[in-house]
Design a protein around this motif. Structure first.
Motif, PDB file in Angstrom:
ATOM      1  N   GLY A  46      41.526   1.419  22.523  1.00 44.36           N
ATOM      2  CA  GLY A  46      40.338   2.110  22.058  1.00 44.36           C
ATOM      3  C   GLY A  46      39.067   1.717  22.773  1.00 44.36           C
ATOM      4  N   PHE A  47      39.113   0.643  23.560  1.00 45.64           N
ATOM      5  CA  PHE A  47      37.929   0.177  24.270  1.00 45.64           C
ATOM      6  C   PHE A  47      38.067   0.499  25.753  1.00 45.64           C
ATOM      7  CE2 PHE A  47      38.038  -2.085  20.374  1.00 45.64           C
ATOM      8  CZ  PHE A  47      36.723  -2.359  20.035  1.00 45.64           C
ATOM      9  N   GLY A  48      38.246   1.784  26.040  1.00 43.98           N
ATOM     10  CA  GLY A  48      38.362   2.213  27.420  1.00 43.98           C
ATOM     11  C   GLY A  48      39.777   2.525  27.838  1.00 43.98           C
ATOM     12  N   THR A  49      40.754   2.267  26.958  1.00 46.47           N
ATOM     13  CA  THR A  49      42.138   2.593  27.293  1.00 46.47           C
ATOM     14  C   THR A  49      42.456   4.018  26.878  1.00 46.47           C
ATOM     15  OG1 THR A  49      42.847   1.714  25.165  1.00 46.47           O
ATOM     16  CG2 THR A  49      42.936   0.224  27.042  1.00 46.47           C
ATOM     17  N   CYS A  50      43.523   4.545  27.413  1.00 46.57           N
ATOM     18  CA  CYS A  50      43.912   5.926  27.100  1.00 46.57           C
ATOM     19  C   CYS A  50      45.049   5.929  26.089  1.00 46.57           C
ATOM     20  CB  CYS A  50      44.317   6.659  28.376  1.00 46.57           C
ATOM     21  SG  CYS A  50      42.979   6.802  29.582  1.00 46.57           S
ATOM     22  N   LEU A  51      44.879   5.192  25.023  1.00 44.56           N
ATOM     23  CA  LEU A  51      45.918   5.133  23.995  1.00 44.56           C
ATOM     24  C   LEU A  51      45.597   6.103  22.872  1.00 44.56           C
ATOM     25  CD1 LEU A  51      46.540   1.300  23.596  1.00 44.56           C
ATOM     26  CD2 LEU A  51      47.798   2.928  24.983  1.00 44.56           C
ATOM     27  N   ASP A  52      46.627   6.682  22.313  1.00 41.31           N
ATOM     28  CA  ASP A  52      46.443   7.527  21.146  1.00 41.31           C
ATOM     29  C   ASP A  52      46.399   6.645  19.908  1.00 41.31           C
ATOM     30  OD1 ASP A  52      46.531   9.865  22.616  1.00 41.31           O
ATOM     31  OD2 ASP A  52      48.729   9.938  22.540  1.00 41.31           O
ATOM     32  N   HIS A  53      45.737   7.148  18.878  1.00 41.26           N
ATOM     33  CA  HIS A  53      45.694   6.436  17.605  1.00 41.26           C
ATOM     34  C   HIS A  53      46.231   7.369  16.525  1.00 41.26           C
ATOM     35  CE1 HIS A  53      43.539   3.136  19.359  1.00 41.26           C
ATOM     36  NE2 HIS A  53      42.639   3.961  19.829  1.00 41.26           N
ATOM     37  N   PRO A  54      47.564   7.468  16.400  1.00 40.86           N
ATOM     38  CA  PRO A  54      48.135   8.374  15.413  1.00 40.86           C
ATOM     39  C   PRO A  54      47.812   7.933  13.997  1.00 40.86           C
ATOM     40  CG  PRO A  54      49.817   6.926  16.307  1.00 40.86           C
ATOM     41  CD  PRO A  54      48.572   6.689  17.115  1.00 40.86           C
ATOM     42  N   ALA A  55      48.038   8.810  13.055  1.00 40.11           N
ATOM     43  CA  ALA A  55      47.789   8.471  11.659  1.00 40.11           C
ATOM     44  C   ALA A  55      48.558   7.212  11.288  1.00 40.11           C
ATOM     45  CB  ALA A  55      48.213   9.618  10.764  1.00 40.11           C
ATOM     46  N   GLU A  56      47.927   6.367  10.476  1.00 36.10           N
ATOM     47  CA  GLU A  56      48.557   5.107  10.108  1.00 36.10           C
ATOM     48  C   GLU A  56      49.848   5.361   9.327  1.00 36.10           C
ATOM     49  OE1 GLU A  56      45.956   2.138   8.423  1.00 36.10           O
ATOM     50  OE2 GLU A  56      44.237   3.252   9.177  1.00 36.10           O
ATOM     51  N   THR A  57      50.832   4.532   9.605  1.00 33.18           N
ATOM     52  CA  THR A  57      52.100   4.660   8.907  1.00 33.18           C
ATOM     53  C   THR A  57      52.215   3.639   7.787  1.00 33.18           C
ATOM     54  OG1 THR A  57      53.115   3.192  10.551  1.00 33.18           O
ATOM     55  CG2 THR A  57      53.260   5.547  10.942  1.00 33.18           C
ATOM     56  N   SER A  58      51.277   2.714   7.704  1.00 32.22           N
ATOM     57  CA  SER A  58      51.235   1.744   6.624  1.00 32.22           C
ATOM     58  C   SER A  58      49.796   1.304   6.449  1.00 32.22           C
ATOM     59  CB  SER A  58      52.117   0.523   6.942  1.00 32.22           C
ATOM     60  OG  SER A  58      51.588  -0.201   8.028  1.00 32.22           O
ATOM     61  N   ALA A  59      49.550   0.507   5.406  1.00 34.80           N
ATOM     62  CA  ALA A  59      48.181   0.109   5.103  1.00 34.80           C
ATOM     63  C   ALA A  59      47.518  -0.619   6.261  1.00 34.80           C
ATOM     64  CB  ALA A  59      48.160  -0.786   3.853  1.00 34.80           C
ATOM     65  N   ASN A  60      48.296  -1.386   7.003  1.00 32.69           N
ATOM     66  CA  ASN A  60      47.732  -2.152   8.109  1.00 32.69           C
ATOM     67  C   ASN A  60      48.168  -1.593   9.460  1.00 32.69           C
ATOM     68  OD1 ASN A  60      46.482  -4.019   6.349  1.00 32.69           O
ATOM     69  ND2 ASN A  60      48.400  -5.115   6.113  1.00 32.69           N
ATOM     70  N   GLY A  61      48.443  -0.265   9.528  1.00 34.41           N
ATOM     71  CA  GLY A  61      48.971   0.333  10.740  1.00 34.41           C
ATOM     72  C   GLY A  61      48.119   0.111  11.963  1.00 34.41           C
ATOM     73  N   VAL A  62      46.799   0.197  11.817  1.00 38.92           N
ATOM     74  CA  VAL A  62      45.905   0.007  12.958  1.00 38.92           C
ATOM     75  C   VAL A  62      46.047  -1.408  13.505  1.00 38.92           C
ATOM     76  CG1 VAL A  62      43.482  -0.164  13.645  1.00 38.92           C
ATOM     77  CG2 VAL A  62      44.245   1.764  12.265  1.00 38.92           C
ATOM     78  N   LEU A  63      46.035  -2.386  12.621  1.00 43.53           N
ATOM     79  CA  LEU A  63      46.189  -3.776  13.050  1.00 43.53           C
ATOM     80  C   LEU A  63      47.566  -4.000  13.650  1.00 43.53           C
ATOM     81  CD1 LEU A  63      45.171  -6.701  13.209  1.00 43.53           C
ATOM     82  CD2 LEU A  63      45.984  -7.019  10.857  1.00 43.53           C
ATOM     83  N   GLU A  64      48.587  -3.435  13.056  1.00 42.54           N
ATOM     84  CA  GLU A  64      49.943  -3.610  13.571  1.00 42.54           C
ATOM     85  C   GLU A  64      50.064  -3.089  14.997  1.00 42.54           C
ATOM     86  OE1 GLU A  64      52.210  -1.528  10.710  1.00 42.54           O
ATOM     87  OE2 GLU A  64      52.129  -3.124   9.208  1.00 42.54           O
ATOM     88  N   ARG A  65      49.447  -1.949  15.281  1.00 49.76           N
ATOM     89  CA  ARG A  65      49.519  -1.401  16.629  1.00 49.76           C
ATOM     90  C   ARG A  65      48.808  -2.308  17.630  1.00 49.76           C
ATOM     91  NH1 ARG A  65      48.734   3.516  13.957  1.00 49.76           N
ATOM     92  NH2 ARG A  65      46.529   3.597  14.503  1.00 49.76           N
ATOM     93  N   GLU A  66      47.659  -2.850  17.228  1.00 45.54           N
ATOM     94  CA  GLU A  66      46.942  -3.719  18.159  1.00 45.54           C
ATOM     95  C   GLU A  66      47.683  -5.025  18.384  1.00 45.54           C
ATOM     96  OE1 GLU A  66      42.663  -5.335  19.482  1.00 45.54           O
ATOM     97  OE2 GLU A  66      42.869  -3.637  18.129  1.00 45.54           O
ATOM     98  N   VAL A  67      48.244  -5.594  17.329  1.00 46.72           N
ATOM     99  CA  VAL A  67      49.010  -6.826  17.469  1.00 46.72           C
ATOM    100  C   VAL A  67      50.186  -6.603  18.417  1.00 46.72           C
ATOM    101  CG1 VAL A  67      50.541  -8.415  16.235  1.00 46.72           C
ATOM    102  CG2 VAL A  67      48.316  -7.817  15.264  1.00 46.72           C
TER     103      VAL A  67
END
Length: 263
Positions: free
Chosen positions: A55-76
């Protein structure tokens, strides 16, 4: 800038300066990669590596979260893939949201140690009433990007108030970049508000949890809570530093980092 590609094909862009022990620097949700610029000159004995985060200059998609912590899980997962691709076991040094990411990465990835400055974890009582993400979302929906990020600054970086905040922001070199990152700041705040600290964090390596006396009270409490949840942790409190401690006093922070890694 350099780049690597993990086994699953994910492209990761990063900067590296110096030689020595690999030290991966993970910035927080508010700041761009340039957050670490004041710190890098003090890391001459390390191979300091700053990856370009999702999200900070990368060309990654951010699909809808699949769990409560989905955003964090993807970054980890993203950082873990990067760490696995490095030669040797690095030290992870994270600030704020980057500190939370570093700790979560260390639950599975092979790292030597973790340094976490005020991990973005909300104490239970505070999290129940936290609504910064909702406030930011409402402002962004009205097209008020600057005000949305300013609200974050008011509640997280300077909760006790600051004289002429607008003038302070105008003089802050990374402020224009922060405004551009408004959507990412919202995304990360939503993840932080949903994250629940476990009773025990399964991190087997040593962790230095750092905090400053001039930061928000809830982040100082979270630093203590994270310290208590870690089996091998050292809590370090810096007098006079705020939530931006690494950028405010890089020499003090790096000196403590050196002492921790050499103890």
């Amino acid at each position: 800038m350099q780049s690597t590609r993990s086994e699953d094909g994910t492209g990761i862009v990063y900067e590296q300066t110096g030689d020595g022990q690999p030290l991966v620097l993970l910035h927080g949700g508010m700041a761009p990669r340039a957050y670490w610029d004041p710190v890098l000159p003090h890391l001459e004995s390390y191979a300091a590596i700053v990856p370009q985060r999702p999200g900070f200059g990368t060309c990654l998609d951010h699909p809808a979260e699949t769990s409560a912590n989905g955003v964090l899980e993807r970054e980890v997962a993203y950082v873990r893939r990067f760490v696995d691709d490095l030669e040797g076991e690095p030290v992870l040094f994270g600030h704020s949201y980057g500190a939370l990411t570093a700790i979560e990465v260390a639950t599975e990835a092979a790292v030597e140690a973790v340094v976490a400055y005020e991990p973005a974890v909300l104490p239970d009582g505070y999290r129940e009433q936290a609504n910064l993400a909702d406030q930011m979302e409402a402002l962004l929906e009205n097209g008020e990007r600057r005000e949305a990020v300013k609200r974050y600054v008011e509640l997280v970086l300077h909760p006790d108030g600051i004289d002429d905040l607008d003038a302070w922001l105008a003089a802050w070199p990374v402020w224009p970049d922060c405004v551009e990152l408004a959507d990412e700041v919202l995304r990360m705040n939503r993840a932080v508000e949903r994250y629940r600290l476990p009773v025990r964090l399964e991190v087997d390596v040593p962790v230095a949890v750092m905090t400053g006396t001039h930061g928000p009270d809830f982040l100082r409490q979270s630093a203590r809570d994270v310290h208590d949840a870690l089996p091998h942790s050292r809590l370090v409190e810096f007098d006079g530093l705020s939530h931006s401690g690494p950028a405010e006093a890089p020499a003090r922070i790096v000196a403590e980092l050196d002492a921790f890694l050499n103890s």
